[in-house]
Structures are given as C-alpha cells and as structure tokens.
Design an enzyme around this catalytic site. Structure first.
Site, PDB file in Angstrom:
ATOM      1  N   HIS A  16      -0.491   4.433   6.979  1.00 46.74           N
ATOM      2  CA  HIS A  16       0.144   5.128   5.989  1.00 46.74           C
ATOM      3  C   HIS A  16       0.305   6.724   6.103  1.00 46.74           C
ATOM      4  O   HIS A  16      -0.387   6.935   7.120  1.00 46.74           O
ATOM      5  CB  HIS A  16      -0.831   5.175   4.843  1.00 46.74           C
ATOM      6  CG  HIS A  16      -1.309   3.595   4.492  1.00 46.74           C
ATOM      7  ND1 HIS A  16      -2.507   3.139   5.122  1.00 46.74           N
ATOM      8  CD2 HIS A  16      -0.789   2.566   3.805  1.00 46.74           C
ATOM      9  CE1 HIS A  16      -2.840   1.823   4.531  1.00 46.74           C
ATOM     10  NE2 HIS A  16      -1.662   1.521   4.077  1.00 46.74           N
ATOM     11  N   ASP A  67      -3.771   7.700   8.336  1.00 46.07           N
ATOM     12  CA  ASP A  67      -4.771   6.709   8.717  1.00 46.07           C
ATOM     13  C   ASP A  67      -4.451   5.638   9.758  1.00 46.07           C
ATOM     14  O   ASP A  67      -5.259   4.763  10.076  1.00 46.07           O
ATOM     15  CB  ASP A  67      -5.462   5.838   7.629  1.00 46.07           C
ATOM     16  CG  ASP A  67      -4.528   5.295   6.880  1.00 46.07           C
ATOM     17  OD1 ASP A  67      -3.368   5.165   7.331  1.00 46.07           O
ATOM     18  OD2 ASP A  67      -4.779   4.397   5.796  1.00 46.07           O
ATOM     19  N   SER A 123       0.920  -1.086   0.058  1.00 47.34           N
ATOM     20  CA  SER A 123       0.029   0.116  -0.060  1.00 47.34           C
ATOM     21  C   SER A 123       0.657   1.457   0.150  1.00 47.34           C
ATOM     22  O   SER A 123       0.351   2.346  -0.588  1.00 47.34           O
ATOM     23  CB  SER A 123      -0.892   0.100   1.134  1.00 47.34           C
ATOM     24  OG  SER A 123      -0.178  -0.292   2.359  1.00 47.34           O
TER      25      SER A 123
END
Ligand SMILES: *[C@@H]1O[C@H](CO)[C@@H](O)[C@H](O)[C@H]1NC(C)=O
Ligand SMILES: *[C@@H]1O[C@H](CO)[C@@H](O)[C@H](O)[C@H]1NC(C)=O
Ligand SMILES: *[C@@H]1O[C@H](CO)[C@@H](O)[C@H](O)[C@H]1NC(C)=O
Ligand SMILES: *[C@@H]1O[C@H](CO)[C@@H](O)[C@H](O)[C@H]1NC(C)=O
Ligand SMILES: *[C@@H]1O[C@H](CO)[C@@H](O)[C@H](O)[C@H]1NC(C)=O
Ligand SMILES: *[C@@H]1O[C@H](CO)[C@@H](O)[C@H](O)[C@H]1NC(C)=O
Length: 375
Positions: free
Chosen positions: A344, A341, A37
């Site tokens: 990240h 979040d 991610s």
C-alpha cells in the site's frame, strides 16, 4: 535542496486543488464506496476481527484506524474535498458509526470475481453490491420509522450520491500466482463482466453518479517485485515487474472501454473514469520532482534495501523465524516514501495522488494536451 523544492511543489499542488475544488461541482450529499484495501477504511479489520498493528495510522489517526496505511487514503482526501466526513465501514458496529453521508463497503483483499476458499476477503464485488442493496433497503425501511434520520442517508441521497469504485488490483495480482501473462490477460474480460454486472445492479437501484478508479502500476509494489522480480530481465527501467504492469494497463484499457459503453447505455448517468495508473506511474518515475526520496522501497517492513519487504512479517509485527526474531518496523520519515508496507501507499503518496485527481478538470472530454486523468 531537491526535497525542499519537492515540498514547495506539493504545497502549490494543494493550493491548486483547493482552487479547483471550489470552482467545480463537488456537491454530493453522500458517497458510497466499493473496493479493496486501497480504499478500506476499517471493513476487513471489523469483519474479520483483527487490529492492525502500529505504526499503521501513526501520521494521522494515531492508533491504527483499520486502514493499511500510516494515515489517510485517497478516498479520505476525496471525501475532504467534497466536504463530507470520512466514510465509516459498513461492518464497523462500534462507536456509533454514522452512515448519513455515505458508507464504505471496500474490504482489503477483495476481488471483483467472487471470493474462493483461499481469498483473504470473502467480500468480492458482488457481495459488496449485495451489502449495499441490503443497506439501502434497511435505510428506506428505517426512514419510514423516522427514528434514525441523523444516522442514515435521506432517500434521495441514493440517487444524488457519488458511487466510487477502486477494485481489480487483487484479481490481477492474485492471478499471477497460478497463471502466466497471456492467461492473466485472457481472464480480464471475465473480470470486467462481473464488474459490469455489479454496476448495472446499482444503476437499476437508482445510482446515477459513478466514479471509477482504474488500477495502479502493481508491478512496482515491493511484494510483487520480491516474488516475481528476482530475475532482472523481468524488470523494467524503473525496477517494476513488466508483466504485472502490462496486465494493469490492459485491464485499464478494457475498463475504460466499459466506462464508455456505460456512458452510452446510461445517458442519464455520470460515469467518470479516473486514471490512477498514470498518476502513480508518474509519481514513481519522477519521485524526486514530486518531493519523495524512495519510489519503491517500503517504509514499514523487514529486510532493508532495496525493497525492505519480507512476506513472512507484515508491517508492525514481530515473528520468530528460524530461531531469529524479526520485526517489520516503520522508517523514520514515511513522507519520503511512496510505499508504506510493500503493498500500500503512504499517506504522503495518497495525498499527492488525490491532489492530482482533484487538480484536473472534471470534464469528461479533457483537452488533448492535458494528462487525461479523468476521461
Ligand atoms: C451529473 O453531474 C452534473 C455535474 O456534477 C450534475 O449537474 C448532474 O445532475 C449529474 N447528473 C446526474 C444524473 O446526477
Ligand atoms: C516523468 O516526467 C516526465 C517529464 O515531465 C514525463 O515526460 C514522463 O512521462 C514522466 N514519467 C512517467 C512514467 O509518467
Ligand atoms: C533457516 O536459515 C537457513 C540459513 O539461513 C536457511 O538455509 C533455511 O532455508 C532457513 N529455513 C527456513 C524455514 O527459513
Ligand atoms: C532513524 O533515525 C535514528 C536516529 O537518527 C537512527 O539511529 C536510525 O537508524 C534510523 N532508522 C531507520 C530505519 O532509518
Ligand atoms: C521527511 O521527508 C520529506 C520528503 O523528502 C522531507 O521534506 C522532510 O524534511 C523529511 N523530514 C525529516 C524530519 O527528515
Ligand atoms: C474545464 O474544461 C472546460 C471545457 O474544456 C472549460 O470550459 C472549463 O473552464 C475548465 N474548468 C477548469 C476549472 O479548468
């Protein structure tokens, strides 16, 4: 006053980054990216069929772009610096994705080791490499037909292009749920062997320019602190979980050794090791100097200080738990936060990291008194 100085500092860095970017050779015709991610530009969302909720994307793309971020990722800033368009996700089939100048195989949740039944992403590094090989084979086939030249890379882009890697964080983070530190450390050679296998396959299919990001200080992520840092003796002076950062450092040392080995084995290739850990650790430790107000607490989350993170509700979502409605909302000013979040980084932090990467000399033998971001 402190934050004003921070802004000036960032502007200066940005100018440095453009000056350096102009003076060094960043002229790759295409980029192919592999990872999790940290560099997913929409792959997991397209593949699993979900929409990330706002405020993801709010600072730049407006609607969520498939990135786990309020805006751009490090890879987006690097593409900009190389004068290349943002990478389309391999599996994104809608919106005439253009792959002429690259393709992104990175998917959130991916590991280097093969996925298991409980993995978030089925696209482990080996699968991503296979996807690339299939992509390459299809492109060569289609080029022969001469119909899609505008959408696919030219044949020589596969040799001249840049191959970027940012993967490994999930192997380590995931292992801690079932292993102690010694066991996690003992598993690192196996993880890196799998990585080496993938790199060799790419080399055997013509890849020559490798750009390998190491893994960041994952012990500083709110998700990790919330789960593994409830006992204060597990935390370091910055409030990060020591064992996780220790694992990241050990992984990085062995990754660097692997990069040196690859350089020796492949004298006709460029292998660049990028020290993301050092840049991010410095950002977290010296956040106010770099223009931030919150080094660890998540901007978008639920629970408030000190972490503003609750693993039951992800950024942008609302749930009814225990009869109570709880929402993970964005903060008022994400550029004051390093963490977006809980897992990240914010766009502001990503921009800072990218500027640090690009401000450095690309030489593989940096002068010893410089921070060795690129080795
Ligand atoms: C390695 O990078 C240098 C500088 O960017 C470039 O001139 C050279 O062609 C690259 N080598 C390969 C094998 O692509
Ligand atoms: C924070 O900044 C100081 C002064 O520049 C530096 O010596 C230190 O290494 C930095 N901390 C980290 C964790 O990088
Ligand atoms: C529901 O709330 C009570 C009181 O806060 C708590 O003790 C209990 O563990 C909660 N149950 C769940 C499933 O979260
Ligand atoms: C955002 O700002 C508004 C208005 O200044 C304030 O009422 C609100 O509490 C702030 N929200 C957060 C999460 O800080
Ligand atoms: C948001 O935070 C940044 C960084 O601390 C600061 O420079 C900026 O002034 C803040 N913006 C607002 C609207 O408060
Ligand atoms: C990069 O390092 C090399 C060798 O140390 C030096 O000759 C060159 O001027 C440096 N370039 C930049 C842009 O700093």
């Amino acid at each position: 006053m402190a934050s004003e100085n921070g802004v000036c500092f960032q502007v200066v860095l940005f100018c440095m980054f453009f000056a350096v970017a102009n003076s060094i050779d960043l002229s790759y015709p295409a980029a192919f990216n592999f990872g999790d991610s940290n560099s997913d530009t929409g792959e997991l969302a397209a593949a699993l069929g979900f929409l990330l909720a706002p405020p993801n994307g709010q600072n730049y793309f407006k609607p969520p772009s498939g990135r786990f971020c309020d805006g751009r990722l490090i890879v987006d800033f690097l593409m900009d610096a190389m004068d290349l368009p943002f990478l389309n996700a391999y599996m994104d089939s809608v919106g005439l994705p253009n792959f002429q100048q690259g393709c992104n195989f990175a998917a959130g949740g991916s590991t280097i080791l093969p996925a298991t039944a409980t993995s978030i992403s089925p696209f482990g590094f080996g699968v991503q490499v296979s996807q690339f090989l299939r992509f390459r084979a299809r492109v060569l086939e289609l080029l022969a037909g001469k119909k899609l030249d505008k959408y696919i890379p030219a044949e020589d882009y596969f040799e001249k292009g840049l191959y970027m890697f940012d993967i490994g964080q999930n192997d380590l983070a995931g292992a801690f749920y079932s292993k102690n530190l010694d066991q996690v450390l003992a598993s690192i050679p196996t993880i890196l062997l799998e990585f080496e296998t993938g790199i060799k396959k790419l080399y055997d299919h013509g890849a020559r320019n490798f750009w390998i990001h190491n893994t960041g200080p994952l012990g500083c992520l709110p998700q990790v602190v919330a789960k593994f840092g409830t006992d204060p003796s597990k935390l370091d002076v910055l409030g990060c979980v020591s064992s996780h950062n220790q694992a990241a450092k050990t992984f990085n040392l062995q990754l660097q050794t692997l990069c040196n080995k690859l350089k020796g084995q492949y004298p006709d290739a460029n292998v660049t090791y990028v020290d993301i850990f050092t840049i991010k650790a410095d950002l977290i430790a010296n956040y106010s100097k770099h223009g931030f107000e919150q080094p660890i607490m998540a901007c978008c989350g639920y629970g408030g200080p000190p972490l503003n993170y609750d693993n039951r509700v992800s950024c942008g979502l609302t749930k009814i738990l225990n009869g109570t409605k709880i929402s993970a909302k964005g903060c008022n000013n994400s550029s004051a936060y390093v963490n977006w979040d809980g897992i990240h980084y914010t766009e502001a932090a990503n921009q800072y990291v990218a500027s640090q990467i690009l401000a450095e000399n690309y030489s593989n033998t940096p002068s010893p008194n410089k921070m060795p971001f690129l080795l």
